[in-house]
Design an enzyme around this catalytic site. Structure first.
Site, PDB file in Angstrom:
ATOM      1  N   LYS A  22       0.837  -1.213   0.000  1.00  0.00           N
ATOM      2  CA  LYS A  22       0.000   0.000   0.000  1.00  0.00           C
ATOM      3  C   LYS A  22       0.872   1.265   0.000  1.00  0.00           C
ATOM      4  O   LYS A  22       0.629   2.189  -0.760  1.00  0.00           O
ATOM      5  CB  LYS A  22      -0.890  -0.005   1.253  1.00  0.00           C
ATOM      6  N   ASN A  23       1.901   1.257   0.844  1.00  0.00           N
ATOM      7  CA  ASN A  23       2.699   2.477   0.999  1.00  0.00           C
ATOM      8  C   ASN A  23       3.618   2.755  -0.190  1.00  0.00           C
ATOM      9  O   ASN A  23       4.250   3.807  -0.251  1.00  0.00           O
ATOM     10  CB  ASN A  23       3.513   2.430   2.299  1.00  0.00           C
ATOM     11  N   CYS A 118      -3.938  12.886  13.509  1.00  0.00           N
ATOM     12  CA  CYS A 118      -4.665  11.620  13.388  1.00  0.00           C
ATOM     13  C   CYS A 118      -4.435  10.833  14.659  1.00  0.00           C
ATOM     14  O   CYS A 118      -3.763  11.307  15.566  1.00  0.00           O
ATOM     15  CB  CYS A 118      -4.234  10.857  12.146  1.00  0.00           C
ATOM     16  N   ARG A 123       1.503  14.579  13.480  1.00  0.00           N
ATOM     17  CA  ARG A 123       2.041  14.366  12.136  1.00  0.00           C
ATOM     18  C   ARG A 123       2.163  15.645  11.317  1.00  0.00           C
ATOM     19  O   ARG A 123       1.414  15.871  10.367  1.00  0.00           O
ATOM     20  CB  ARG A 123       1.206  13.305  11.404  1.00  0.00           C
ATOM     21  N   ASP A 306       5.082   0.417  11.903  1.00  0.00           N
ATOM     22  CA  ASP A 306       3.827  -0.188  11.435  1.00  0.00           C
ATOM     23  C   ASP A 306       3.666  -1.646  11.891  1.00  0.00           C
ATOM     24  O   ASP A 306       2.635  -2.254  11.600  1.00  0.00           O
ATOM     25  CB  ASP A 306       3.744  -0.103   9.899  1.00  0.00           C
ATOM     26  N   ARG A 398      -8.352  -0.142   4.924  1.00  0.00           N
ATOM     27  CA  ARG A 398      -7.396   0.796   4.329  1.00  0.00           C
ATOM     28  C   ARG A 398      -6.108   0.094   3.913  1.00  0.00           C
ATOM     29  O   ARG A 398      -5.412   0.566   3.016  1.00  0.00           O
ATOM     30  CB  ARG A 398      -7.037   1.882   5.351  1.00  0.00           C
TER      31      ARG A 398
HETATM   32  C1  UD1 Z   1       4.749   6.661   6.204  1.00  0.00           C
HETATM   33  C2  UD1 Z   1       3.810   5.488   6.061  1.00  0.00           C
HETATM   34  C3  UD1 Z   1       3.300   5.033   7.426  1.00  0.00           C
HETATM   35  C4  UD1 Z   1       4.481   4.765   8.363  1.00  0.00           C
HETATM   36  C5  UD1 Z   1       5.441   5.946   8.394  1.00  0.00           C
HETATM   37  C6  UD1 Z   1       6.709   5.662   9.182  1.00  0.00           C
HETATM   38  C7  UD1 Z   1       2.829   5.900   3.883  1.00  0.00           C
HETATM   39  C8  UD1 Z   1       1.627   6.263   3.105  1.00  0.00           C
HETATM   40  N1  UD1 Z   1       2.688   5.881   5.235  1.00  0.00           N
HETATM   41  O1  UD1 Z   1       3.978   7.728   6.771  1.00  0.00           O
HETATM   42  O2  UD1 Z   1       2.522   3.849   7.261  1.00  0.00           O
HETATM   43  O3  UD1 Z   1       4.005   4.526   9.666  1.00  0.00           O
HETATM   44  O4  UD1 Z   1       5.834   6.300   7.047  1.00  0.00           O
HETATM   45  O5  UD1 Z   1       7.363   4.541   8.696  1.00  0.00           O
HETATM   46  O6  UD1 Z   1       3.873   5.611   3.333  1.00  0.00           O
HETATM   47  N2  UD1 Z   1       7.349  14.267  10.564  1.00  0.00           N
HETATM   48  C9  UD1 Z   1       7.617  15.582  10.871  1.00  0.00           C
HETATM   49  N3  UD1 Z   1       7.525  16.508   9.869  1.00  0.00           N
HETATM   50  C10 UD1 Z   1       7.228  16.159   8.579  1.00  0.00           C
HETATM   51  C11 UD1 Z   1       6.971  14.811   8.284  1.00  0.00           C
HETATM   52  C12 UD1 Z   1       7.041  13.877   9.306  1.00  0.00           C
HETATM   53  O7  UD1 Z   1       7.894  15.913  12.011  1.00  0.00           O
HETATM   54  O8  UD1 Z   1       7.172  17.048   7.723  1.00  0.00           O
HETATM   55  C13 UD1 Z   1       7.398  13.248  11.648  1.00  0.00           C
HETATM   56  C14 UD1 Z   1       6.029  12.585  11.857  1.00  0.00           C
HETATM   57  O9  UD1 Z   1       5.210  13.346  12.687  1.00  0.00           O
HETATM   58  C15 UD1 Z   1       6.421  11.267  12.481  1.00  0.00           C
HETATM   59  C16 UD1 Z   1       7.760  10.961  11.798  1.00  0.00           C
HETATM   60  O10 UD1 Z   1       8.223  12.177  11.247  1.00  0.00           O
HETATM   61  O11 UD1 Z   1       6.633  11.401  13.851  1.00  0.00           O
HETATM   62  C17 UD1 Z   1       7.655   9.923  10.700  1.00  0.00           C
HETATM   63  O12 UD1 Z   1       6.732  10.329   9.737  1.00  0.00           O
HETATM   64  P1  UD1 Z   1       6.875   9.989   8.196  1.00  0.00           P
HETATM   65  O13 UD1 Z   1       8.079   9.123   7.974  1.00  0.00           O
HETATM   66  O14 UD1 Z   1       6.768  11.241   7.431  1.00  0.00           O
HETATM   67  O15 UD1 Z   1       5.580   9.122   7.953  1.00  0.00           O
HETATM   68  P2  UD1 Z   1       4.565   9.218   6.774  1.00  0.00           P
HETATM   69  O16 UD1 Z   1       5.292   9.450   5.490  1.00  0.00           O
HETATM   70  O17 UD1 Z   1       3.450  10.112   7.136  1.00  0.00           O
END
Ligand code: UD1
Length: 420
Positions: A22-23, A118, A123, A306, A398
């Site tokens: 999915k990701n 969420c 996030r 995850d 999902r």
């Molecule tokens: C993706 C995955 C999700 C997984 C996560 C971590 C998808 C669609 N989802 O989510 O299933 O749990 O990676 O492996 O691929 N953060 C910031 N600022 C930002 C972006 C992120 O502080 O601009 C923080 C987030 O709050 C979180 C951490 O970084 O604490 C990791 O987030 P991130 O790696 O960005 O996860 P996603 O891409 O949202």
């Protein structure tokens, strides 16, 4: 709203085939916006999140055709009519934000609502925006929206304060059509980032280093259509591996890339579970109750956040005490309250959960609070004494293809029931 009912106690046996990740699919579909030519994707998991990203692309004018029989999607973004996907769609799924990189890069503009918090934390998206600004975009926030403009993005050196998966992907998609070279330092190394990079390179992009902490992108003028097969879902694989372990069963998990599930294999082995590796599959055999092991979630190649909830379900019935530390998300212990309703002995201490293994869990009415929390409750239900009823199972839709049917095929006593 549907529920899942499980009568625990069956040892799972047999084979299960893992669907595509999915990701990986979500950013790859978003990336198809980068060119006006047809992109074909194979082995697509038709999950709710996949429908949402398709709706987002549709809403800006992309032409999408889904073939459920052959598990294929084709996308043609030759007539984009809007740079503003509607709030009602974007709010459904955080990953919708991944369209900003491609839209900004190709059309020089994008307006999208800010993703809210969420269940697993606030996030933020600051790292995505920092990347776009470094590439020369004018980024404005207001009235719950992000607006980004540029004439032409220009390559830059971008250091990510945290190796965010989404920020790495969004910046990579923005940079492929930028002028000059972009270097992303402290980039996410997740397999899904590599899959996206392979997809973009097959469209004619020039990306080197995906899968390491430094990604180099040399901007190209335009991209072409392509056909791509998405990698298997390492989290779905890990979930079925834990299902074998928690029920003391014996399950062959097929269609996996062993390297991607290394941390899960390592932790299961540490817990005393036998994992036999073969080409593209693993056999997981558990004779007896697993031993407690400590887990600390980390960006890849560390233990995946995850899989944290699913491992907590396993540790709930393990011999001994396990400390599970969540370092990636700030609030990813929503499943604890529900597991406790089933008799688990868990205490939260800041970013760690202390899980004291108990001899048995008991079936209860519980609620899936997010996708992986839902998976953890299914696993707990498989081993619990009596009946478990999980509500809010739309979260599972999902991210898990046919979870009920796949678990049934392994011998689980599980059904989905429709509720008014
Ligand atoms: C993706 C995955 C999700 C997984 C996560 C971590 C998808 C669609 N989802 O989510 O299933 O749990 O990676 O492996 O691929 N953060 C910031 N600022 C930002 C972006 C992120 O502080 O601009 C923080 C987030 O709050 C979180 C951490 O970084 O604490 C990791 O987030 P991130 O790696 O960005 O996860 P996603 O891409 O949202």
């Amino acid at each position: 709203m549907d529920s899942i009912i499980i009568s625990g106690g069956s040892k799972l046996t047999g084979k299960v085939k893992i669907s595509a990740a999915k990701n990986s699919v979500l950013p790859i579909i978003a990336a198809s916006l980068l060119c006006p030519f047809e992109c074909k994707l194979e082995d697509i998991p038709f999950l709710d999140d996949v429908y949402v990203i398709c709706d987002v692309l549709n809403s800006v004018g992309a032409n999408i055709s889904l073939n459920k029989k052959s598990n294929r999607i084709s996308i043609k973004a030759d007539n984009i009519t809007s740079i503003e996907p509607p709030y009602e769609l974007v709010r459904k799924m955080r990953a919708s934000f991944l369209v900003i990189g491609p839209l900004l890069s190709r059309f020089g503009r994008c307006r999208i609502s800010l993703p809210g918090g969420c269940n697993i934390g606030t996030r933020p998206i600051d790292l995505h925006l920092k990347g776009f600004c470094a590439l020369g975009a004018d980024v404005r926030l207001g009235h719950g929206y992000v607006e980004a403009y540029c004439n032409k993005l220009k390559g830059a050196k971008i250091y990510l304060d945290f190796p965010s998966v989404g920020a790495t992907e969004n910046i990579m998609m923005a940079a492929v059509l930028a002028q000059g070279e972009t270097i992303i330092e402290n980039a996410a190394e997740e397999p899904e980032v590599v899959d996206l990079s392979n997809f973009l390179n097959s469209m004619g992009a020039n990306i080197i280093g995906a899968g390491t902490d430094t990604i180099r992108i040399i901007g190209v003028k335009e991209l072409k259509g392509t056909t791509h097969q998405v990698i298997p879902d390492r989290i779905e694989a890990g979930t079925y591996m834990v299902a074998a372990a928690i029920t003391q069963g014996s399950v062959v998990v097929e269609n996996v890339i062993l390297e991607h599930i290394r941390p899960v294999i390592a932790k299961l082995q540490e817990a005393g579970v036998t994992v036999i590796e073969e080409q593209n599959k693993v056999k997981v055999v558990a004779n007896g109750v697993p031993k407690a092991v400590d887990i600390k979630t980390m960006p890849y190649p560390g233990f995946p956040t995850d899989m944290q909830a699913q491992f907590m379900a396993l540790m709930s019935i393990a011999k001994g005490t396990s400390i599970i530390t969540e370092t990636v998300f700030e609030n990813r212990f929503m499943h604890v309250t529900e597991l406790k309703r089933m008799g688990a002995n868990i205490k939260i201490d800041g970013r760690s959960a202390v899980v004291e293994g108990t001899a048995k869990l008991t079936g209860a009415q519980v609620k899936a609070t997010d996708l992986r929390a839902g998976a953890a409750l299914v696993l707990a239900g498989l081993v619990a004494e009596g009946k478990t009823e999980i509500c809010e199972v739309h979260h599972l839709d999902r991210g898990y293809v046919n979870i009920v049917e796949k678990m049934q095929s392994l011998g689980a006593n599980i059904q989905r029931i429709q509720k008014e």
